[in-house]
Design an enzyme around this catalytic site. Structure first.
Site, short mmCIF file in Angstrom:
data_model
loop_
_atom_site.label_atom_id
_atom_site.label_comp_id
_atom_site.label_asym_id
_atom_site.label_seq_id
_atom_site.Cartn_x
_atom_site.Cartn_y
_atom_site.Cartn_z
CD GLU A 146 -2.97 -0.94 0.12
OE1 GLU A 146 -3.40 0.19 -0.17
OE2 GLU A 146 -3.31 -1.97 -0.50
CB SER A 204 -49.46 -29.12 43.10
OG SER A 204 -50.74 -29.68 42.87
#
Length: 839
Positions: free
Chosen positions: A86, A464
């Site tokens: 680059e 229950s």
């Protein structure tokens, strides 16, 4: 000389014009130039991460994958690969490379094409942070001036660090840390030279040069990067040749999830978005540490799935998922391709039936493997008729499978098993008794199938499971574990129901006057209703509200005593936690702390603790959901809690009541009496005793009308846990079965119920949780006494045989009279009409 003079003047004039143009351009764009000093304190956008309490990554949210790194953490060859490709003169130019510009211009003049870029790394940083990618002259001018400013503000190393962390590298990966994970599933330090070169080649065209979208282009680009590194002298010829020979093997890697717990991660994600906003939550790099224990969570998930599979297989085989062929068999490659289109569901893998012979079948998996399902993995598959009926027990594999079918298979730990995606739903949650931390949370069988979190969102009838709270209120109204309550049909209907509501026991058997401990252990319905009548409906509702249940969910009629309220599993676990910790209502919480991207703690849990005050003057808060600061009366234990957390939990029932209910809940599991003398009796959760074989566990089963909801809730020394099983369709019953999953008759028959349907999940989970944990011995709190009572009447007795046993009482409530030679029933409570008691 005249012409030379004119040329010099012309060149000088052009230079002046050039300088003037540059100055003019600078002042023209100056108002639009950003403040590059912000780069000094730039915060890179990083995703939201959710962790378990022990640091296992659960999930990651955010569009951008980024793992910020210091420059010294990036391998030198990777930095060199970027520089060579680059910006080879990065450390020599001042942000704009004149040599690079001239070279690019020359190439364009010669070829007529833009084959070589002139953007430096500094210019790319400028573009990535401050500009769009619009290809305009003005944008390029701004880019040049911003680059110049950046070079004045930052060092070269600082610029390069920003670049390697900010650059987009495809597949939602920003920066080299994320790219290493996305493409290779590695930390950046573990990359090979070939892999580094591939990553360094991506900035030119990240969408089309990566190996996931185009392997050939990515390979060619990697080779270019390696060539440039060799040309500038970063790598030797031998390194260059070796890297060229290395195959480029890359595939998409998601976030490295250590613990798959999607329901809790979704809760944490939603919390962060609600508190910080979507943009900030997803980009500021927050790390959220939940209270989930990874070891316990895995045990809970497996127990829930095993339990769901067992229920599903008890009710029969619903048939193949699809038919792949009926005539000539396709080749294996075609079959494999079709199977690859099907996403696995938890442990379930798609497979195609190749052959069916005798009592076995061979199948092809999505991986192209041929496997055999033997009879042990097939014999469960009676035909599903409906939730209450199954077909005959199969005798051969051909009664179950046909060649060409696509089926589901799973490894059950012993053998390969024919399976199917369960239709039944389930949920479980576990809490720390001392501070309410959520240690496990599983909101359903499969998050990929349903994101509905049944732990926090599903309100289901309690059944229950409500009875311990009814009896806790009864104890505080003068009852004892030895109080006799008439186990007889109720002949006085509840007028508020609008009809003649006469509750029945399940099974429909009645035993006359029965001790409260036995009534709770055996879940006797009519005894719970009579206990609530003694308390009073308003007092019962007030008691349930203290345990954290919403009063708006509590019906104002006697069905309350049998569990008609609809509540969430988290509410149930929170309420049972009160018995586990000695009477304190601790708030459940699931976020331990939140850290920013730098590891600073910005939010920390402030839990309520179950403090056990020694000073009898300490009073519980009047409002059970109000958590106040300690007063002058607060004893040292509570003060210590306050020093730790700033809050302490309200004590909503006495430690003595919590102890007595816990002892009764142990009888739900272990039963009582003397089996050798014929007086032994079982609690409804006797299967837990058979598996876990320890006496420091307590629990309660729960089943609603027509078995639409089943529960098991209970606790051990360190954990409170609730399991629920039912259908998301409230109208669908869990049904019944006449066979077990092996196609043989056994005790798990008849109507599905809490002990049979939800209980096995709790049993497996708690059994695994408590492995290696020393069994604890219950120590009665101050104010509890133990006396020998007659088991038939609950009165004092001098006998020491099977007709008697020691029972716990709150001091002052123990019986004062001894049983006479002839039994009497004077211990039977008298707060109900006589005809209701004795008819």
């Amino acid at each position: 000389m005249k012409w030379l003079k004119r040329i010099v003047i012309a060149l000088f004039s052009l230079a002046l014009l050039g300088v003037g143009a540059i100055v003019a351009a600078y002042f023209y764009v100056l108002p639009d130039l950003p403040d590059v000093s912000t780069l000094k304190n730039v915060q890179l956008q990083t995703p939201l991460r959710i962790y378990s309490s022990d640091g296992k990554l659960i999930s990651q949210f955010g569009e951008k994958r980024r793992i910020p790194l210091k420059l010294e953490e990036v391998p030198k060859p990777l930095l060199q690969a970027f520089l060579a490709t680059e910006d080879a003169r990065f450390y020599e130019h001042g942000g704009i490379d004149p040599v690079g510009v001239m070279r690019a211009a020359t190439v364009m003049l010669i070829t007529g094409e833009k084959k070589q870029g002139a953007s430096t790394i500094t210019m790319q940083v400028a573009r990535n942070f401050f500009l769009t990618r619009d290809k305009t002259i003005i944008r390029k001018v701004k880019e040049i001036f911003i680059s110049y400013h950046i070079e004045q503000l930052l060092t070269k190393d600082e610029i390069l660090e920003l670049y390697v962390n900010r650059i987009y590298l495809g597949q939602r990966a920003y920066g080299v840390g994320a790219a290493a994970q996305v493409y290779f599933g590695k930390n950046v330090q573990d990359l090979t030279l070939s892999e580094m070169s591939m990553i360094a080649g991506l900035p030119k065209a990240p969408s089309t040069l990566n190996p996931i979208t185009s392997h050939s282009r990515a390979l060619a680009r990697r080779n270019v990067v390696l060539m440039r590194m060799n040309e500038v002298g970063y790598i030797s010829k031998a390194e260059y040749q070796a890297a060229l020979q290395e195959p480029l093997v890359a595939k998409y890697h998601g976030a490295e999830i250590d613990l798959y717990a999607p329901y809790i991660s979704e809760m944490a994600r939603d919390y962060m978005v609600q508190k910080y906003g979507e943009e900030e939550a997803y980009t500021n790099g927050y790390n959220v540490y939940t209270t989930i224990s990874s070891d316990l969570q895995l045990l809970a998930q497996q127990a829930l799935r095993n339990n769901v599979y067992a229920y599903d297989e008890r009710h029969g085989y619903r048939g193949a998922a699809a038919v792949l062929w009926t005539g000539a068999k396709p080749d294996n490659a075609q079959i494999k391709a079709e199977l690859a289109k099907v996403t696995p569901v938890q442990e379930l893998q798609p497979a195609a039936v190749l052959t069916v012979e005798g009592q076995q079948a061979s199948v092809l998996t999505a991986k192209g493997e041929t496997k055999v399902i033997k009879w042990d993995g097939l014999k469960w598959a009676r035909k599903f008729i409906n939730d209450k009926r199954q077909g005959a027990v199969p005798k051969s594999a051909s009664e179950i499978l046909t060649v060409g079918e696509r089926i589901w298979i799973r490894d059950n730990g012993q053998h390969l098993q024919l399976s199917q995606v369960p239709e039944v739903a389930s949920a479980t949650v576990s809490l720390d008794p001392e501070n309410g931390a959520i240690r496990t949370l599983v909101g359903g069988y499969s998050f990929s199938q349903s994101q509905y979190n049944r732990v926090t969102q599903a309100k289901r009838q309690l059944g229950s499971n409500i009875k311990p709270f009814i009896y806790a209120a009864a104890l505080e109204k003068g009852f004892t574990l030895a109080t006799l309550i008439n186990n007889a049909p109720i002949n006085k209907p509840d007028i508020s129901q609008g009809t003649a509501w006469r509750p029945k026991n399940s099974p429909d058997i009645y035993g006359g006057p029965t001790r409260l401990r036995v009534g709770l252990a055996q879940s006797v319905n009519v005894m719970s209703v009579r206990a609530m009548r003694h308390i009073g409906l308003d007092a019962a509702i007030a008691e349930l509200t203290k345990f954290g249940f919403d009063p708006n969910d509590l019906p104002r009629n006697e069905s309350l005593a049998l569990g008609s309220p609809s509540v969430t599993p988290l509410q149930v676990a929170t309420a049972f936690n009160v018995f586990a910790n000695g009477g304190f209502l601790v708030e459940p919480f699931y976020i331990e702390r939140v850290e920013d991207s730098f590891g600073n703690v910005i939010e920390k849990a402030n839990p309520t603790l179950a403090c056990k005050p020694n000073n009898s003057q300490v009073q519980p808060n009047s409002d059970p959901m109000s958590f106040g600061e300690p007063t002058a009366q607060t004893d040292a234990a509570v003060a210590h809690c306050f020093e730790q957390t700033g809050r302490y939990a309200p004590q909503i029932i006495s430690e003595q009541t919590a102890f007595l209910i816990t002892e009764a809940l142990k009888s739900v599991i272990w039963g009582g009496g003397d089996w050798s003398k014929g007086t032994g009796w079982q609690g409804t959760a006797w299967r837990a005793a058979q598996l876990i074989k320890r006496h420091d566990i307590a629990g309660k089963t729960g089943t609603t009308n027509e078995s639409r909801d089943t529960w098991f809730s209970g606790f051990g020394p360190t954990l409170t846990s609730t399991f629920w099983v039912g259908f998301d369709d409230h109208g669908r019953q869990l049904g019944r079965t006449a066979w077990n999953a092996n196609g043989e008759k056994d005790q798990i028959t008849g109507t599905e119920a809490g002990a049979k349907t939800a209980g096995p999940g709790w049993n497996e989970f708690m059994n695994n949780v408590l492995k290696g944990v020393p069994e604890t011995t219950a120590i009665p709190p101050e104010g509890i006494v133990s006396v020998r009572i007659d088991l038939a009447t609950g009165k004092l007795t001098r006998k020491t045989d099977y007709t008697s046993a020691f029972e716990y009482f709150i001091s002052g409530t123990e019986p004062k009279e001894y049983i006479s030679e002839t039994q009497d029933e004077n211990n039977l409570f008298i707060d109900a009409p006589a005809d209701d008691l004795f008819q």
